[in-house]
Write a protein that holds these residues in place. Structure first.
Motif, PDB file in Angstrom:
ATOM      1  N   GLY A   1       7.614  -8.850 -10.940  1.00  0.00           N
ATOM      2  CA  GLY A   1       6.798  -7.795 -11.536  1.00  0.00           C
ATOM      3  C   GLY A   1       5.412  -8.233 -11.963  1.00  0.00           C
ATOM      4  O   GLY A   1       4.652  -7.434 -12.507  1.00  0.00           O
ATOM      5  N   LEU A   2       5.044  -9.488 -11.720  1.00  0.00           N
ATOM      6  CA  LEU A   2       3.810 -10.022 -12.293  1.00  0.00           C
ATOM      7  C   LEU A   2       2.580  -9.900 -11.399  1.00  0.00           C
ATOM      8  O   LEU A   2       1.469 -10.204 -11.835  1.00  0.00           O
ATOM      9  N   ARG A   3       2.743  -9.462 -10.173  1.00  0.00           N
ATOM     10  CA  ARG A   3       1.591  -9.403  -9.268  1.00  0.00           C
ATOM     11  C   ARG A   3       0.732  -8.170  -9.547  1.00  0.00           C
ATOM     12  O   ARG A   3       1.262  -7.068  -9.717  1.00  0.00           O
ATOM     13  N   PRO A   4      -0.583  -8.335  -9.569  1.00  0.00           N
ATOM     14  CA  PRO A   4      -1.469  -7.174  -9.744  1.00  0.00           C
ATOM     15  C   PRO A   4      -1.410  -6.263  -8.520  1.00  0.00           C
ATOM     16  O   PRO A   4      -0.940  -6.663  -7.447  1.00  0.00           O
ATOM     17  N   LEU A   5      -1.889  -5.061  -8.680  1.00  0.00           N
ATOM     18  CA  LEU A   5      -1.967  -4.148  -7.550  1.00  0.00           C
ATOM     19  C   LEU A   5      -2.940  -4.697  -6.509  1.00  0.00           C
ATOM     20  O   LEU A   5      -3.898  -5.402  -6.852  1.00  0.00           O
TER      21      LEU A   5
ATOM     22  N   ILE B   1       6.242  -6.990  -4.055  1.00  0.00           N
ATOM     23  CA  ILE B   1       6.273  -5.558  -4.385  1.00  0.00           C
ATOM     24  C   ILE B   1       5.357  -5.344  -5.588  1.00  0.00           C
ATOM     25  O   ILE B   1       5.821  -5.176  -6.723  1.00  0.00           O
ATOM     26  N   PRO B   2       4.047  -5.374  -5.388  1.00  0.00           N
ATOM     27  CA  PRO B   2       3.120  -5.311  -6.526  1.00  0.00           C
ATOM     28  C   PRO B   2       3.159  -4.004  -7.304  1.00  0.00           C
ATOM     29  O   PRO B   2       2.678  -3.950  -8.438  1.00  0.00           O
ATOM     30  N   THR B   3       3.735  -2.937  -6.724  1.00  0.00           N
ATOM     31  CA  THR B   3       3.802  -1.675  -7.461  1.00  0.00           C
ATOM     32  C   THR B   3       4.835  -1.715  -8.586  1.00  0.00           C
ATOM     33  O   THR B   3       4.805  -0.863  -9.479  1.00  0.00           O
ATOM     34  N   ALA B   4       5.747  -2.694  -8.565  1.00  0.00           N
ATOM     35  CA  ALA B   4       6.760  -2.802  -9.619  1.00  0.00           C
ATOM     36  C   ALA B   4       6.095  -3.157 -10.946  1.00  0.00           C
ATOM     37  O   ALA B   4       5.365  -4.143 -11.037  1.00  0.00           O
ATOM     38  N   SER B   5       6.349  -2.351 -11.973  1.00  0.00           N
ATOM     39  CA  SER B   5       5.727  -2.590 -13.277  1.00  0.00           C
ATOM     40  C   SER B   5       6.752  -2.783 -14.386  1.00  0.00           C
ATOM     41  O   SER B   5       6.395  -2.856 -15.561  1.00  0.00           O
TER      42      SER B   5
ATOM     43  N   ARG C   1      -7.975  -2.676 -16.597  1.00  0.00           N
ATOM     44  CA  ARG C   1      -8.424  -1.307 -16.333  1.00  0.00           C
ATOM     45  C   ARG C   1      -7.622  -0.639 -15.216  1.00  0.00           C
ATOM     46  O   ARG C   1      -7.806   0.549 -14.954  1.00  0.00           O
ATOM     47  N   SER C   2      -6.760  -1.398 -14.561  1.00  0.00           N
ATOM     48  CA  SER C   2      -6.049  -0.876 -13.396  1.00  0.00           C
ATOM     49  C   SER C   2      -4.864  -0.004 -13.803  1.00  0.00           C
ATOM     50  O   SER C   2      -4.517   0.107 -14.982  1.00  0.00           O
ATOM     51  N   ALA C   3      -4.229   0.587 -12.797  1.00  0.00           N
ATOM     52  CA  ALA C   3      -3.047   1.416 -13.044  1.00  0.00           C
ATOM     53  C   ALA C   3      -1.838   0.577 -13.444  1.00  0.00           C
ATOM     54  O   ALA C   3      -0.826   1.113 -13.896  1.00  0.00           O
ATOM     55  N   LYS C   4      -1.941  -0.747 -13.280  1.00  0.00           N
ATOM     56  CA  LYS C   4      -0.859  -1.650 -13.686  1.00  0.00           C
ATOM     57  C   LYS C   4      -1.452  -2.798 -14.498  1.00  0.00           C
ATOM     58  O   LYS C   4      -1.644  -3.899 -13.995  1.00  0.00           O
ATOM     59  N   PRO C   5      -1.744  -2.569 -15.780  1.00  0.00           N
ATOM     60  CA  PRO C   5      -2.324  -3.631 -16.604  1.00  0.00           C
ATOM     61  C   PRO C   5      -1.305  -4.658 -17.075  1.00  0.00           C
ATOM     62  O   PRO C   5      -1.670  -5.754 -17.491  1.00  0.00           O
ATOM     63  N   LYS C   6      -0.027  -4.303 -17.024  1.00  0.00           N
ATOM     64  CA  LYS C   6       1.006  -5.207 -17.526  1.00  0.00           C
ATOM     65  C   LYS C   6       2.331  -4.905 -16.844  1.00  0.00           C
ATOM     66  O   LYS C   6       2.496  -3.873 -16.183  1.00  0.00           O
ATOM     67  N   CYS C   7       3.263  -5.814 -17.032  1.00  0.00           N
ATOM     68  CA  CYS C   7       4.635  -5.622 -16.576  1.00  0.00           C
ATOM     69  C   CYS C   7       5.548  -5.659 -17.796  1.00  0.00           C
ATOM     70  O   CYS C   7       5.438  -6.565 -18.633  1.00  0.00           O
ATOM     71  N   VAL C   8       6.418  -4.693 -17.908  1.00  0.00           N
ATOM     72  CA  VAL C   8       7.403  -4.661 -18.984  1.00  0.00           C
ATOM     73  C   VAL C   8       8.673  -5.365 -18.504  1.00  0.00           C
ATOM     74  O   VAL C   8       9.199  -5.039 -17.436  1.00  0.00           O
TER      75      VAL C   8
END
Length: 389
Positions: free
Chosen positions: A280-284, A255-259, A303-310
């Motif tokens: 939560g660690l997979r890039p988009l 589930i790469p959209t999970a941030s 630069r992506s919409a998901k640069p990190k996971c909290v």
């Protein structure tokens, strides 16, 4: 290819078909039946390893290679029956290869070596290297401190007893504190997976989020597969912002959209902890795999919409006083230790990459000292900056 849940079977089959479109790939299990003409069979553990007669597909396929997903389960009886049926332990039998992100078991049983399932560990790829190579997003950790002490909870098979843990964790004050901590960190802007202790806990936490105006749903193992898939589809598509779960998203689910990962399920298991954080660690999609060089991958992720996971750990009041540990010494798992940083280093608010850069600039004596006592990352960072000036 052996996996233990229908989601993992379908995910593996799709990945193999995408990478090797010339191969005929079929699924055996979860309502699917593989053709005798299949070149690759992605099989469910229960389907291939059930007691009694071996499934016909195993004799038809006569595999030359057996791959085990989530290989830390490989010592279980169902897996052993599959290995015996496919001749993996015969001198001229197929090669057996296992993949796992977590080769540490709570029971202390080794997966490789003499008298073990696998002869040796052929390759290790540390998480910190995967991060540096641009295959994972950066990680930013926070803690929500609770006025409880998990040391008093009894253990079963090395981990917290589920019923006893639920009595402590599934209370309105704890669940509300977790929500408030999540909200203060900016959780409303993050697609969040919440790991809970039990099914009732997952349902109760989802209800609290909904009470606060957040679109949240719960999923669990006994839930119908179609209903579960629909909930995850809505989560991936943006119709749901938070998914709570109990023991269903802990392994392999893509589930790469999970941030954001909210850890409301304390554990003594390093394997389980790493699996939960890993969701939560997979890039988009299309961000990292579009580049061949680590530097370009890291730049694209940033630069992506998901640069990190909290990652938000809901912790008890004794965690801050525990010394750093390792998976094989009985210590409590921590986000820092996953990436080679001491758990005694308070990195709250900093990313793991930033903390690694600073920590690795310290001399060995300072690093050793940091592992022995609670230390603020902000203080170390300021000293390093002053020294560099």
């Amino acid at each position: 290819v052996i996996a233990h849940r229908i989601e993992l079977l379908e995910q593996s089959a799709k990945t193999i078909e995408r990478i090797c479109p010339h191969l005929k790939v079929d699924i055996q299990g979860g309502g699917h039946k593989a053709s005798k003409h299949a070149q690759v069979v992605v099989g469910g553990v229960q389907s291939l390893g059930m007691p009694g007669a071996a499934p016909e597909i195993l004799t038809q396929l006569a595999p030359s290679l057996v791959i085990v997903d989530e290989a830390h389960h490989a010592s279980a009886d169902t897996y052993q029956r599959i290995f015996q049926r496919t001749g993996c332990y015969d001198p001229l039998g197929p090669m057996l290869v296992g993949y796992t992100a977590t080769d540490h078991r709570l029971d202390g049983q080794s997966l490789s070596g003499d008298q073990c399932v696998f002869e040796e560990v052929a390759y290790r790829y540390p998480l910190r290297k995967a991060l540096a190579d641009g295959w994972l997003v950066d990680v930013q950790g926070y803690k929500v401190d609770l006025d409880i002490n998990l040391d008093k909870i009894k253990k079963t098979a090395g981990d917290y007893n589920e019923s006893a843990l639920e009595r402590v964790m599934n209370t309105e004050p704890v669940n509300e504190a977790a929500f408030k901590g999540w909200e203060e960190i900016g959780g409303r802007n993050l697609k969040t997976i919440v790991f809970c202790v039990t099914i009732d806990h997952a349902k109760d936490v989802a209800e609290i989020f909904r009470d606060h105006g957040v679109k949240a749903e719960a999923i669990w193992g006994d839930m119908g597969s179609e209903a579960r898939a629909e909930t995850l589809r809505k989560f991936a598509g943006g119709e749901i912002d938070v998914v709570t779960n109990c023991q269903i998203l802990t392994e392999g689910t893509d589930i790469p959209t999970a941030s954001c990962i909210l850890m409301l399920r304390p554990t003594k298991s390093w394997s389980l902890y790493v699996q939960m954080v890993g969701r939560g660690l997979r890039p988009l999609p299309g961000v990292a795999d579009a580049h061949s060089e680590p530097l370009f991958r890291c730049s694209a992720i940033a630069r992506s919409a998901k640069p990190k996971c909290v990652v938000i750990d809901v912790v008890d009041n004794s965690v801050a006083h525990r010394l750093s540990g390792k998976p094989d010494d009985g210590s409590t798992p921590s986000l820092n230790e996953m990436f080679g940083l001491p758990s005694t280093l308070d990195t709250e608010g900093a990313t793991i990459s930033e903390a690694l850069d600073v920590f690795e600039d310290l001399d060995e004596a300072v690093q050793a000292s940091t592992r022995q006592r609670p230390t603020k990352f902000t203080g170390i960072k300021a000293k390093v900056a002053q020294f560099q000036m």
